[in-house]
Design a protein around this motif. Structure first.
Motif, PDB file in Angstrom:
ATOM      1  N   LEU A  83     -93.912  64.228  27.030  1.00 60.71           N
ATOM      2  CA  LEU A  83     -92.746  65.099  27.078  1.00 60.71           C
ATOM      3  C   LEU A  83     -91.458  64.299  27.250  1.00 60.71           C
ATOM      4  N   GLU A  84     -90.367  64.889  26.767  1.00 54.93           N
ATOM      5  CA  GLU A  84     -89.041  64.306  26.950  1.00 54.93           C
ATOM      6  C   GLU A  84     -88.052  65.416  27.286  1.00 54.93           C
ATOM      7  N   PHE A 106     -86.967  54.031  20.401  1.00 54.79           N
ATOM      8  CA  PHE A 106     -88.026  53.140  20.868  1.00 54.79           C
ATOM      9  C   PHE A 106     -88.351  53.435  22.332  1.00 54.79           C
ATOM     10  N   TYR A 107     -87.315  53.675  23.145  1.00 54.91           N
ATOM     11  CA  TYR A 107     -87.540  53.982  24.557  1.00 54.91           C
ATOM     12  C   TYR A 107     -88.265  55.314  24.744  1.00 54.91           C
ATOM     13  N   ASP A 108     -88.234  56.175  23.727  1.00 56.11           N
ATOM     14  CA  ASP A 108     -88.961  57.439  23.821  1.00 56.11           C
ATOM     15  C   ASP A 108     -90.423  57.223  24.184  1.00 56.11           C
ATOM     16  N   VAL A 109     -90.980  56.111  23.745  1.00 53.66           N
ATOM     17  CA  VAL A 109     -92.403  55.845  23.977  1.00 53.66           C
ATOM     18  C   VAL A 109     -92.725  55.852  25.469  1.00 53.66           C
ATOM     19  N   THR A 110     -91.812  55.339  26.287  1.00 54.70           N
ATOM     20  CA  THR A 110     -92.076  55.230  27.726  1.00 54.70           C
ATOM     21  C   THR A 110     -91.226  56.178  28.562  1.00 54.70           C
ATOM     22  N   ASN A 112     -89.984  59.826  30.238  1.00 53.99           N
ATOM     23  CA  ASN A 112     -90.634  61.023  30.773  1.00 53.99           C
ATOM     24  C   ASN A 112     -89.543  61.982  31.228  1.00 53.99           C
ATOM     25  N   LEU A 113     -89.950  63.080  31.840  1.00 58.90           N
ATOM     26  CA  LEU A 113     -88.961  64.085  32.216  1.00 58.90           C
ATOM     27  C   LEU A 113     -88.025  63.598  33.319  1.00 58.90           C
ATOM     28  N   GLU A 114     -88.486  62.636  34.114  1.00 59.27           N
ATOM     29  CA  GLU A 114     -87.651  62.122  35.202  1.00 59.27           C
ATOM     30  C   GLU A 114     -86.729  61.005  34.743  1.00 59.27           C
ATOM     31  N   TYR A 115     -87.238  60.160  33.827  1.00 54.73           N
ATOM     32  CA  TYR A 115     -86.490  58.967  33.415  1.00 54.73           C
ATOM     33  C   TYR A 115     -86.450  58.945  31.896  1.00 54.73           C
ATOM     34  N   SER A 116     -85.303  59.324  31.353  1.00 50.92           N
ATOM     35  CA  SER A 116     -85.169  59.523  29.911  1.00 50.92           C
ATOM     36  C   SER A 116     -84.881  58.223  29.172  1.00 50.92           C
ATOM     37  N   THR A 318     -90.033  51.649  33.562  1.00 53.98           N
ATOM     38  CA  THR A 318     -91.036  52.468  32.879  1.00 53.98           C
ATOM     39  C   THR A 318     -92.243  51.661  32.426  1.00 53.98           C
ATOM     40  N   GLU A 319     -92.163  50.332  32.495  1.00 54.76           N
ATOM     41  CA  GLU A 319     -93.274  49.477  32.096  1.00 54.76           C
ATOM     42  C   GLU A 319     -93.448  48.351  33.102  1.00 54.76           C
TER      43      GLU A 319
END
Length: 360
Positions: A83-84, A106-110, A112-116, A318-319
């Motif tokens: 989710l985003e 590209f950042y969409d991969v990692t 989430n709803l808290e950290y876009s 996120t990683e």
């Protein structure tokens, strides 16, 4: 209220089930005998409803679901990074969104709803990097860092540009020959992007004190130099004193290698040196390899990219950095064989002695 949207992932619906293609090599299989998950995924793909509105839409479609049940499902989807947040990019200036659109996706991969994805870009844009070296690796890393939109970079080198550099140092051109590398690198960055401030320092690295001085206020150090001979230990000493991570890499014959250290969280480079000293019966050396620069452009670009990706892992929460206290080795002359060589904390390491037990 947050509006969640399903990311651009592949969905298959075999009879009574749902398969989500979370990654190219990763699938999530869910039983869905009543079709409620499929219905929810369709609604999430639209990305127009809050949680109460999702409950209402599912109820109207004939599925019985409570707010708590939906919240639990969404939490699991979010843990799987499916989710985003809708309109998260609106937090960025339109010009920034346009220039960094591909980075954001590209950042969409990692995300989430808290950290876009926008949050990730802002973390990168707010960072300060000390880049030691503006040669093959350094110039390639500089290009990638500026392309990512890193806010501030101090680039340090003591060399001038020679014709032999141009096979792999693509920041420079024929007109640059004879210029100091740091000045040409700064000029390239300014012409390429106004979003990164580059400070050029024409200086030879000789001791840890110099590195510590230059790295004060930085979020991370990148080591893209191979002299003096103990430069890795000098970087380690300075960064341990400051408590900031660093990424180092190099080419040895046909082998690409890189690794990183996060003081306080991983064993440091001195730990590895002490481990090596513990093995005095190691094999003797008959001949040393000739000091020849075998740095072809594609090889240097590959290693520059891998090192920059490790930098990026430190800048965004996120990683997890992959090369902390672990050599990553890529052998170009052996079918691109990849190997990993971790090391552990050494009990006699003066830099790690006062810290909690670090993980390799």
């Amino acid at each position: 209220m947050t509006v969640a949207r399903l990311k651009s992932v592949g969905i298959e619906t075999p009879p009574g089930a749902v398969t989500v293609h979370r990654r190219a090599l990763e699938r999530v299989h869910l039983d869905d005998p009543e079709g409620s998950i499929t219905a929810l995924l369709r609604l999430l793909r639209e990305g127009t409803r809050t949680e109460p509105q999702l409950v209402e839409a599912l109820t109207q479609a004939g599925y019985s679901v409570t707010g708590d049940e939906l919240a639990a499902v969404l939490a699991q989807f979010d843990a799987w990074q499916l989710l985003e947040r809708v309109d998260a990019d609106d937090a960025l200036d339109p010009a920034v969104r346009e220039r960094h659109q591909s980075n954001l996706r590209f950042y969409d991969v990692t995300s989430n709803l808290e950290y876009s994805s926008a949050d990730q870009h802002q973390a990168v844009a707010g960072s300060t990097i000390l880049l030691l070296g503006a040669g093959g690796l350094g110039s390639g890393i500089l290009q990638s860092l500026v392309g990512l939109g890193v806010g501030r970079i101090t680039v340090v080198d003591c060399d001038t540009i020679e014709p032999k550099n141009l096979n792999r140092q693509f920041t420079y051109d024929l007109a640059s020959i004879g210029r100091r590398k740091v000045d040409a690198a700064k000029a390239w960055a300014e012409a390429y992007s106004g979003g990164t401030t580059v400070t050029a320092v024409h200086r030879r690295i000789t001791d840890a004190a110099t590195i510590e001085e230059l790295a004060t206020g930085a979020d991370l150090v990148v080591g893209a130099i191979d002299s003096p001979a103990d430069v890795q230990l000098l970087i380690n000493e300075a960064c341990c004193a400051l408590g900031i991570p660093f990424v180092v890499g190099g080419l040895a014959y046909s082998t690409l290698c890189y690794w990183s250290v996060e003081p306080g969280s991983s064993p440091c480079r001195q730990c590895l040196e002490l481990q090596r000293a513990d093995d005095p019966e190691g094999p003797g050396l008959l001949f040393e390899r000739r000091s020849v620069n075998r740095a072809a452009g594609p090889a240097v670009q590959l290693l520059s990219g891998l090192m920059t990706m490790e930098v990026l892992r430190y800048l965004r929460p996120t990683e997890t950095p992959l090369a902390r206290a672990r050599y990553h080795l890529l052998e170009l002359a052996d079918e691109l064989n990849v190997a990993f060589d971790p090391w552990q904390r050494h009990p006699d390491c003066k830099y790690c002695a006062s810290r909690p037990a670090a993980q390799g």
